[in-house]
Motif scaffolding. Structure first.
Motif, PDB file in Angstrom:
ATOM      1  N   ILE A 491       0.874  -1.184   0.000  1.00 44.46           N
ATOM      2  CA  ILE A 491       0.000   0.000   0.000  1.00 44.46           C
ATOM      3  C   ILE A 491       0.905   1.226   0.000  1.00 44.46           C
ATOM      4  O   ILE A 491       1.725   1.406   0.901  1.00 44.46           O
ATOM      5  N   VAL A 492       0.768   2.067  -1.010  1.00 47.89           N
ATOM      6  CA  VAL A 492       1.525   3.324  -1.078  1.00 47.89           C
ATOM      7  C   VAL A 492       0.513   4.433  -1.314  1.00 47.89           C
ATOM      8  O   VAL A 492      -0.143   4.475  -2.370  1.00 47.89           O
ATOM      9  N   LYS A 493       0.349   5.332  -0.344  1.00 50.05           N
ATOM     10  CA  LYS A 493      -0.677   6.358  -0.431  1.00 50.05           C
ATOM     11  C   LYS A 493      -0.120   7.714  -0.003  1.00 50.05           C
ATOM     12  O   LYS A 493       0.783   7.800   0.838  1.00 50.05           O
ATOM     13  N   PRO A 494      -0.703   8.794  -0.560  1.00 50.74           N
ATOM     14  CA  PRO A 494      -0.187  10.144  -0.288  1.00 50.74           C
ATOM     15  C   PRO A 494      -0.698  10.762   1.008  1.00 50.74           C
ATOM     16  O   PRO A 494      -0.266  11.861   1.371  1.00 50.74           O
ATOM     17  N   ASP A 495      -1.617  10.088   1.714  1.00 56.50           N
ATOM     18  CA  ASP A 495      -2.135  10.656   2.952  1.00 56.50           C
ATOM     19  C   ASP A 495      -2.680   9.531   3.821  1.00 56.50           C
ATOM     20  O   ASP A 495      -2.926   8.410   3.352  1.00 56.50           O
ATOM     21  N   LEU A 496      -2.887   9.848   5.101  1.00 64.13           N
ATOM     22  CA  LEU A 496      -3.319   8.845   6.067  1.00 64.13           C
ATOM     23  C   LEU A 496      -4.720   8.337   5.769  1.00 64.13           C
ATOM     24  O   LEU A 496      -5.005   7.141   5.910  1.00 64.13           O
ATOM     25  N   GLY A 497      -5.603   9.234   5.333  1.00 66.86           N
ATOM     26  CA  GLY A 497      -6.976   8.828   5.077  1.00 66.86           C
ATOM     27  C   GLY A 497      -7.069   7.756   4.012  1.00 66.86           C
ATOM     28  O   GLY A 497      -7.745   6.733   4.200  1.00 66.86           O
ATOM     29  N   SER A 500      -5.500   4.408   5.259  1.00 65.25           N
ATOM     30  CA  SER A 500      -6.389   3.672   6.167  1.00 65.25           C
ATOM     31  C   SER A 500      -7.527   3.010   5.396  1.00 65.25           C
ATOM     32  O   SER A 500      -7.900   1.853   5.668  1.00 65.25           O
ATOM     33  N   LYS A 501      -8.077   3.730   4.415  1.00 63.69           N
ATOM     34  CA  LYS A 501      -9.181   3.189   3.619  1.00 63.69           C
ATOM     35  C   LYS A 501      -8.736   1.963   2.830  1.00 63.69           C
ATOM     36  O   LYS A 501      -9.440   0.948   2.771  1.00 63.69           O
ATOM     37  N   GLU A 502      -7.525   2.033   2.249  1.00 59.25           N
ATOM     38  CA  GLU A 502      -7.036   0.913   1.456  1.00 59.25           C
ATOM     39  C   GLU A 502      -6.725  -0.293   2.342  1.00 59.25           C
ATOM     40  O   GLU A 502      -7.006  -1.443   1.967  1.00 59.25           O
ATOM     41  N   ALA A 503      -6.137  -0.043   3.525  1.00 58.60           N
ATOM     42  CA  ALA A 503      -5.842  -1.143   4.448  1.00 58.60           C
ATOM     43  C   ALA A 503      -7.130  -1.853   4.862  1.00 58.60           C
ATOM     44  O   ALA A 503      -7.188  -3.096   4.932  1.00 58.60           O
ATOM     45  N   GLN A 504      -8.186  -1.097   5.115  1.00 63.70           N
ATOM     46  CA  GLN A 504      -9.465  -1.692   5.499  1.00 63.70           C
ATOM     47  C   GLN A 504     -10.084  -2.467   4.342  1.00 63.70           C
ATOM     48  O   GLN A 504     -10.636  -3.565   4.533  1.00 63.70           O
ATOM     49  N   ILE A 515       0.663  -5.857   8.274  1.00 57.43           N
ATOM     50  CA  ILE A 515       1.772  -6.354   9.100  1.00 57.43           C
ATOM     51  C   ILE A 515       2.903  -5.336   9.238  1.00 57.43           C
ATOM     52  O   ILE A 515       3.793  -5.506  10.070  1.00 57.43           O
ATOM     53  N   TYR A 516       2.855  -4.288   8.402  1.00 56.65           N
ATOM     54  CA  TYR A 516       3.976  -3.332   8.424  1.00 56.65           C
ATOM     55  C   TYR A 516       3.484  -1.970   7.977  1.00 56.65           C
ATOM     56  O   TYR A 516       2.697  -1.854   7.024  1.00 56.65           O
ATOM     57  N   VAL A 517       3.942  -0.928   8.678  1.00 56.03           N
ATOM     58  CA  VAL A 517       3.614   0.451   8.323  1.00 56.03           C
ATOM     59  C   VAL A 517       4.869   1.300   8.448  1.00 56.03           C
ATOM     60  O   VAL A 517       5.647   1.139   9.404  1.00 56.03           O
ATOM     61  N   TRP A 541      -4.562  -2.212  14.152  1.00 54.04           N
ATOM     62  CA  TRP A 541      -3.513  -1.205  14.043  1.00 54.04           C
ATOM     63  C   TRP A 541      -4.104   0.142  14.429  1.00 54.04           C
ATOM     64  O   TRP A 541      -5.299   0.386  14.260  1.00 54.04           O
ATOM     65  N   TRP A 542      -3.272   1.006  14.989  1.00 48.61           N
ATOM     66  CA  TRP A 542      -3.767   2.277  15.516  1.00 48.61           C
ATOM     67  C   TRP A 542      -2.628   3.295  15.592  1.00 48.61           C
ATOM     68  O   TRP A 542      -1.447   2.956  15.483  1.00 48.61           O
TER      69      TRP A 542
END
Length: 623
Positions: A491-497, A500-504, A515-517, A541-542
């Motif tokens: 997962i490679v994203k330009p922002d946290l939102g 998080s959406k892609e991880a979910q 497993i890794y951030v 994860w949090w």
């Protein structure tokens, strides 16, 4: 010609040799010295009656060092010895003026420039005898009963404030009685740079010398200099409230709240502790202590004028003969050579040296002064062999990782990197296993992702870790991939939102667990990178806004859901360090820990392996 029939026993002695303390230089290019302090037990074996000692001399056969004549010998008559009588004498501090209202102190401790002499001759002269009684012994540097032959300094670098250092010197103000147990002792304080007053001070900015809590050292954790066990302790005395003068009457014990810890054949006394600060589990004889463990906090109790720590060392028992205190994994410097802010200066590395004769600033860590390197790690239960190491450069890291694979079959599972004093260091964890693995460094994210895809397409290797660092203005990426049959996604994203959406989404639609951030800033914007993989465990994860809430959250997940922390990373946003965690279900034992400096972290990782057989699986340095 006649000499008195005296029996002269000498301490400190190890393996038949009198020992001295090698002293650090005050700068990297300065001269080292040696400190020679001997305790003599002089017994009168003259059957005909009293002898009066009137002169003691140390000389150094076979060297160019001049003989040292001791001053003030037997001024108090303590060395007037009846037949068969014995008394102790040590070459320490003496008041040459018998008037109690007049101070005329000299110090008989012998300080010599290196090279140290190989022998010492002790000559004891007595009234009415033409020749002295003599003893000649070999001299050797003292080594502590630890694998390294020296102790850790009794504090951690990560607990110092910016431009703050510990301070002491080799010249102690008291003897500790005729046996001289305090002549090698240290009274340790903290001095820091006050940018507004533009001066060094033992007080916090704006602090008052009449308040314990305004001293920089007050309440700092005091730490064990080596592994050992508790011999005895005292706790329950309140801090002195009148500062700047010794209490009257003298408190008992004079050391205030204190603890004696046995380190092999030697015992170290830590004195003047804050009331109630000795951990309850250490207040029993024989309690185990590990190096770097907090054993109390700095106070101002007992015969003390202000907050500080008194530390001294003896052999065999709490009333045994004096021993020197050589240190390692630290640095000293003449404070006048520093130019704050910053720690740049001609620091001298402690490698079995005592503290310098003159007062010096002390950085108590193996990392370069000013770089405490806070570190977080996770250790878990397992029966595999593993290795953890730190290399000073990339070439050394690569060589070590390859050697561990070639010689022991250990695969790299974790990489970390940090900058110390302008130099990039590399950290690795390798463990035994039979899977295929590869690690690499790419010059940018696109080539890194292409390499990761190639590894998967051609070798079936799955990415298990990724990280980045800046080399100049260029961001480089490193990764580890290993053989396996699970499904995984990056997962490679330009922002946290969006991250998080892609991880979910990957969890909901594909059952892939994060497993890794990791996170990084590029072009002024924070970006996010993650790895998710298939599995049937529960995970969470949090992100927590501070360390306290992160610790609470991870404990809550363990207590209420049985989830173990398996990954942690941190980042700074708006001057606030935030913490990211991943916990997953499992039945193994594990521990996670954060230490404010790298040495303290390494000690804890080793202790968990030695005492609980927990293996380090995760490490991250907080730059």
């Amino acid at each position: 010609m006649s000499a008195p029939n005296l029996e002269i026993k000498v301490e400190p002695v190890e393996s038949g040799k009198a020992v001295y303390l090698p002293l650090a230089a005050t700068t990297a290019t300065g001269k080292t010295m040696v400190k020679i302090v001997l305790r003599l037990r002089i017994k009168n074996n003259n059957g005909r009656g009293m002898v009066k000692v009137n002169k003691i001399q140390f000389s150094f056969p076979g060297s160019s060092h001049a003989a040292a004549n001791m001053q003030g010998v037997n001024m108090d008559g303590s060395l007037d010895l009846a037949a068969g009588a014995a008394a102790y004498w040590s070459n320490g501090r003496v008041d040459l003026d018998p008037d109690p209202d007049v101070d005329d102190f000299i110090n008989n401790a012998v300080y010599l420039n290196t090279p140290a002499p190989s022998q010492i001759k002790i000559s004891v002269s007595c009234k009415d005898f033409t020749d002295p009684a003599t003893v000649t012994m070999s001299l050797a540097p003292h080594k502590s009963p630890t694998p390294e032959g020296a102790y850790r300094f009794p504090y951690a670098a990560g607990e110092l404030r910016k431009d703050e250092y510990y301070q002491t010197d080799a010249v102690h103000w008291a003897n500790g009685g005729a046996k001289g147990t305090q002549i090698f002792a240290h009274d340790i304080g903290v001095v820091g740079w006050d940018p507004k007053a533009k001066k060094w001070s033992s007080l916090l900015p704006g602090g008052a010398s009449s308040k314990n809590e305004d001293y920089r050292i007050y309440n700092k954790p005091l730490r064990a200099v080596a592994d050992g066990e508790v011999e005895e302790w005292f706790d329950g005395m309140d801090d002195n409230t009148v500062l700047g003068e010794f209490p009257d009457p003298t408190p008992s014990p004079g050391a205030g709240n204190n603890i004696w810890i046995r380190h092999g054949t030697e015992l170290v006394k830590y004195a003047h502790l804050k009331k109630g600060s000795i951990p309850a589990e250490l207040m029993k004889k024989g309690a185990r202590v590990h190096e770097g463990q907090m054993i109390g906090r700095v106070g101002n109790t007992g015969n003390s004028t202000n907050p500080h720590t008194h530390i001294e060392c003896v052999r065999d028992s709490t009333s045994g003969p004096l021993r020197p205190l050589p240190f390692r994994a630290g640095w000293v410097v003449d404070r006048s050579k520093l130019k704050p802010p910053g720690a740049k200066g001609p620091w001298f590395a402690l490698r079995g040296h005592g503290i310098s004769k003159e007062a010096v600033s002390i950085w108590p860590a193996s990392t370069y002064p000013g770089f405490p390197v806070p570190t977080v790690g996770i250790s878990m239960q397992g029966d595999w062999a593993n290795s953890y190491w730190i290399s000073p450069d990339l070439a050394g890291f690569q060589q070590k990782a390859q050697a561990l694979f070639d010689d022991h079959g250990r695969r790299l599972i974790r990489i970390a990197t940090f900058v110390e004093n302008g130099n990039r260091r590399w950290v690795g964890i390798s463990r035994a296993g039979t899977w295929a693995s590869r690690w690499w460094i790419s010059n940018n994210l696109s080539s890194f992702l292409a390499k990761a895809q190639e590894m998967f397409d051609t070798q079936g290797l799955r990415l298990i870790q990724a990280g980045s660092y800046l080399e100049g203005t260029q961001r480089k990426w490193f990764g580890i991939a290993r053989g396996g049959d699970w499904a995984s996604r990056l997962i490679v994203k330009p922002d946290l939102g969006s991250f998080s959406k892609e991880a979910q989404k990957l969890f909901d639609e594909n059952g892939l667990r994060l497993i890794y951030v990791t996170t990084y800033v590029e072009g002024g914007k924070r970006k996010w990178f993650g790895i998710s993989r298939s599995g049937d465990w529960a995970n969470r994860w949090w992100i927590s806004p501070d360390f306290g809430s992160f610790r609470t959250k991870s404990q809550d997940l363990f207590d209420n859901e049985g989830k173990r922390l398996v990954h942690v990373t941190t980042y700074v946003e708006r001057s606030q360090r935030r913490w990211v965690g991943i916990s997953r279900s499992g039945d193994w034992a594990n521990r996670w820990y954060f230490r404010s400096d790298l040495d303290s972290f390494n000690l804890e990782a080793q202790r968990l392996f030695d005492e609980e057989k927990l293996r380090l699986i995760h490490v991250e340095m907080l730059e």
